[in-house]
Design an enzyme around this catalytic site. Structure first.
Site, PDB file in Angstrom:
ATOM      1  N   LYS A 155      62.035  12.332  44.799  1.00 32.80           N
ATOM      2  CA  LYS A 155      60.739  12.765  44.262  1.00 32.80           C
ATOM      3  C   LYS A 155      59.645  12.015  44.999  1.00 32.80           C
ATOM      4  O   LYS A 155      59.872  10.908  45.502  1.00 32.80           O
ATOM      5  CB  LYS A 155      60.641  12.441  42.765  1.00 32.80           C
ATOM      6  CG  LYS A 155      59.630  13.290  42.030  1.00 32.80           C
ATOM      7  CD  LYS A 155      60.157  14.686  41.767  1.00 32.80           C
ATOM      8  CE  LYS A 155      59.197  15.543  40.977  1.00 32.80           C
ATOM      9  NZ  LYS A 155      59.855  16.772  40.501  1.00 32.80           N
TER      10      LYS A 155
HETATM   11  P1  NAD Z   1      51.264  22.484  37.084  1.00 36.55           P
HETATM   12  O1  NAD Z   1      50.429  21.411  37.660  1.00 36.55           O
HETATM   13  O2  NAD Z   1      51.275  23.815  37.727  1.00 36.55           O
HETATM   14  O3  NAD Z   1      50.884  22.720  35.531  1.00 36.55           O
HETATM   15  C1  NAD Z   1      50.884  21.683  34.591  1.00 36.55           C
HETATM   16  C2  NAD Z   1      50.294  22.237  33.301  1.00 36.55           C
HETATM   17  O4  NAD Z   1      50.366  21.233  32.279  1.00 36.55           O
HETATM   18  C3  NAD Z   1      48.830  22.623  33.412  1.00 36.55           C
HETATM   19  O5  NAD Z   1      48.583  23.794  32.654  1.00 36.55           O
HETATM   20  C4  NAD Z   1      48.112  21.434  32.773  1.00 36.55           C
HETATM   21  O6  NAD Z   1      46.814  21.747  32.278  1.00 36.55           O
HETATM   22  C5  NAD Z   1      49.077  21.106  31.666  1.00 36.55           C
HETATM   23  N1  NAD Z   1      48.912  19.758  31.131  1.00 36.55           N
HETATM   24  C6  NAD Z   1      48.675  18.608  31.806  1.00 36.55           C
HETATM   25  N2  NAD Z   1      48.557  17.581  30.958  1.00 36.55           N
HETATM   26  C7  NAD Z   1      48.710  18.098  29.715  1.00 36.55           C
HETATM   27  C8  NAD Z   1      48.678  17.536  28.409  1.00 36.55           C
HETATM   28  N3  NAD Z   1      48.449  16.230  28.232  1.00 36.55           N
HETATM   29  N4  NAD Z   1      48.902  18.364  27.365  1.00 36.55           N
HETATM   30  C9  NAD Z   1      49.131  19.673  27.547  1.00 36.55           C
HETATM   31  N5  NAD Z   1      49.167  20.257  28.753  1.00 36.55           N
HETATM   32  C10 NAD Z   1      48.955  19.476  29.821  1.00 36.55           C
HETATM   33  O7  NAD Z   1      52.747  21.882  36.983  1.00 36.55           O
HETATM   34  P2  NAD Z   1      54.117  22.685  36.916  1.00 36.55           P
HETATM   35  O8  NAD Z   1      54.592  22.879  38.304  1.00 36.55           O
HETATM   36  O9  NAD Z   1      53.982  23.833  36.009  1.00 36.55           O
HETATM   37  O10 NAD Z   1      55.073  21.586  36.274  1.00 36.55           O
HETATM   38  C11 NAD Z   1      55.133  21.382  34.863  1.00 36.55           C
HETATM   39  C12 NAD Z   1      56.382  20.572  34.547  1.00 36.55           C
HETATM   40  O11 NAD Z   1      57.543  21.255  35.035  1.00 36.55           O
HETATM   41  C13 NAD Z   1      56.445  19.179  35.178  1.00 36.55           C
HETATM   42  O12 NAD Z   1      57.178  18.328  34.334  1.00 36.55           O
HETATM   43  C14 NAD Z   1      57.233  19.420  36.441  1.00 36.55           C
HETATM   44  O13 NAD Z   1      57.851  18.244  36.949  1.00 36.55           O
HETATM   45  C15 NAD Z   1      58.256  20.419  35.929  1.00 36.55           C
HETATM   46  N6  NAD Z   1      58.900  21.247  36.942  1.00 36.55           N
HETATM   47  C16 NAD Z   1      58.167  22.025  37.792  1.00 36.55           C
HETATM   48  C17 NAD Z   1      58.834  22.811  38.741  1.00 36.55           C
HETATM   49  C18 NAD Z   1      58.095  23.736  39.664  1.00 36.55           C
HETATM   50  O14 NAD Z   1      58.759  24.495  40.391  1.00 36.55           O
HETATM   51  N7  NAD Z   1      56.769  23.754  39.701  1.00 36.55           N
HETATM   52  C19 NAD Z   1      60.232  22.785  38.817  1.00 36.55           C
HETATM   53  C20 NAD Z   1      60.952  22.007  37.908  1.00 36.55           C
HETATM   54  C21 NAD Z   1      60.271  21.242  36.976  1.00 36.55           C
END
Ligand code: NAD
Length: 412
Positions: A104
């Site tokens: 990561k």
């Molecule tokens: P992103 O940046 O696209 O979206 C994150 C979202 O969470 C946004 O809507 C943001 O406003 C919201 N957020 C942030 N802080 C918050 C809070 N305190 N309360 C409520 N909402 C809040 O990120 P993402 O890519 O969607 O990733 C989200 C999660 O999924 C993370 O844990 C990431 O590690 C995990 N993840 C993402 C992927 C991927 O392909 N993007 C794959 C596996 C896991």
């Protein structure tokens, strides 16, 4: 009990290691990362001054293949967080039986406070700083919180300017640079597929179920869209600014159109306002925390009313919350299974880049569901066979595979 993020992940690894009766030397090797770097990332800011950020890349375990894992930009990101997320990637890749280790990366910065030029400069500066340890057969990056296809294109370009054309050093790229159709939606599609499999195993079906989703970024948006298309009722969604709620179900296409890129949910008119704390406590069939880690902890876990919780985000439940929910009879589907569609889609993209053969979206989605289906069945069967919860079963499958690779490869 209050522990750091990486201690929490190691707690689950330890539980699995106990049940698998792992040798002590293997446990020691799996408990700590192979390599972790913390670099200075200098840029020229728009006002002409020099500004520095901290950047991290942690390579947890590479016994089963090149290191693989996302890159996030967040003001609270630190080395412990990146270390924990790297470890999760090791177990997730192994659970899906992908030929990857876990890694990561992150930078401590708030992208909203930077201009586009400054963000690009920081991304390129960070890539140069870690270029010696990444590469298509060494360590492959992908989008995560606050990073996207555009950021991946900058990483690829900065790396390729030194190493030559290297699309496979990152996944989640724009389609015109070697990205594959389906990857953007893959994590959300996987969350929906695993949710449907879990409900089916419990004798229910996704259609008609009432879902609450925390997080409206890459993962949350696609979960809302794809689950609604499959007949689920999306009762509420939220982002960092708060949420929107309609007891009878949100108009998801309308909401997606209104809350486009850069628009916060507090600015839209669809539904009623709800805070993030209220959202976690809403009455529903499935709660999907898909924002950030530790969203549900010992203080708010008992407020959760959903009988099924599917971890769209990485580590959205602390171990304390996990125990409260388990004791309350809640079925918790762990992150390393639920959101593994992302790394699985990245595997297809990497394969496509290495072979220079473009996959169709149909093939991508078919293979994605097949990989997730196999992983789900292995976890569900072990959960029944050993009478353990789904998280423990998922860790047991992943840890056993990595341990076997460590044994077979031996020590130098
Ligand atoms: P992103 O940046 O696209 O979206 C994150 C979202 O969470 C946004 O809507 C943001 O406003 C919201 N957020 C942030 N802080 C918050 C809070 N305190 N309360 C409520 N909402 C809040 O990120 P993402 O890519 O969607 O990733 C989200 C999660 O999924 C993370 O844990 C990431 O590690 C995990 N993840 C993402 C992927 C991927 O392909 N993007 C794959 C596996 C896991």
């Amino acid at each position: 009990m209050s522990s750091s993020f990486s201690e929490s992940v190691n707690h689950y690894v330890d539980q699995a290691a106990d049940l698998l009766d792992l040798e002590e030397y293997v446990r020691v090797l799996l408990a700590e990362p192979y390599r972790q770097i913390d670099v200075q990332v200098p840029i020229h800011a728009d006002d002409g001054s020099v500004h520095t950020f901290r950047g991290y890349r942690v390579q947890h375990n590479g016994a089963r293949g090149p290191f693989k894992g996302g890159l996030r930009f967040h003001p609270d990101t630190d080395l412990d967080e990146v270390r924990a997320l790297a470890s999760l990637m090791t177990w997730k890749s192994a659970l899906l039986d992908l030929p990857f280790g876990g890694a990561k990366g992150g930078m401590t910065l708030d992208p909203a406070s930077l201009s586009l030029r400054e963000l690009e400069a920081a991304t390129r500066s960070f890539t140069h700083a870690i270029s010696g340890i990444i590469g298509p057969n060494a360590d492959i990056l992908a989008p995560d919180v606050n990073t996207d296809a555009r950021v991946m294109a900058w990483v690829m370009d900065a790396y390729s300017s030194q190493a030559g054309w290297s699309p496979a050093v990152v996944t989640g790229k724009p389609l015109d640079l070697g990205g594959v159709p389906g990857r953007v939606e893959a994590t959300g599609r996987g969350v929906v597929a695993v949710t449907a499999s879990t409900l089916a195993a419990l004798g229910r079906e996704l259609s008609g179920q009432r879902l609450v989703i925390q997080g409206f970024g890459n993962v949350g948006r696609h979960v809302a869209q794809l689950a609604a298309e499959q007949g689920a009722v999306i009762v509420a969604v939220s982002d960092v600014s708060g949420g929107r709620y309609v007891p009878g179900g949100l108009d998801v296409p309308g909401l997606l159109a209104e809350a486009g890129p850069g628009v916060l949910l507090k600015e839209v008119s669809t539904g009623d306002a709800v805070t993030n704390e209220e959202l976690l406590a809403l009455e529903c069939d499935v709660l999907i925390p898909a924002a950030l880690e530790n969203a549900v902890d010992g203080t708010n876990a008992s407020a959760v009313r959903a009988p099924v919780v599917v971890e769209g985000a990485n580590h959205p439940l602390t171990p304390e919350a996990d125990a409260v929910l388990r004791d309350g009879g809640v079925t918790v589907v762990p992150d390393i299974l639920a959101n593994a569609g992302g790394v699985t889609g990245s595997y297809f993209e990497w394969t496509s880049n290495l072979t220079a053969f473009r996959w169709s979206e149909e093939r991508f989605n078919d293979e994605l569901l097949a990989f997730l289906g196999r992983a789900f069945r292995s976890v569900w069967e072990l959960h029944l066979e050993r009478d353990v919860d789904l998280r423990t079963a998922a860790y047991m499958v992943g840890v056993a595979r990595v341990a076997e690779a460590v044994r077979l490869r031996g020590l130098a």
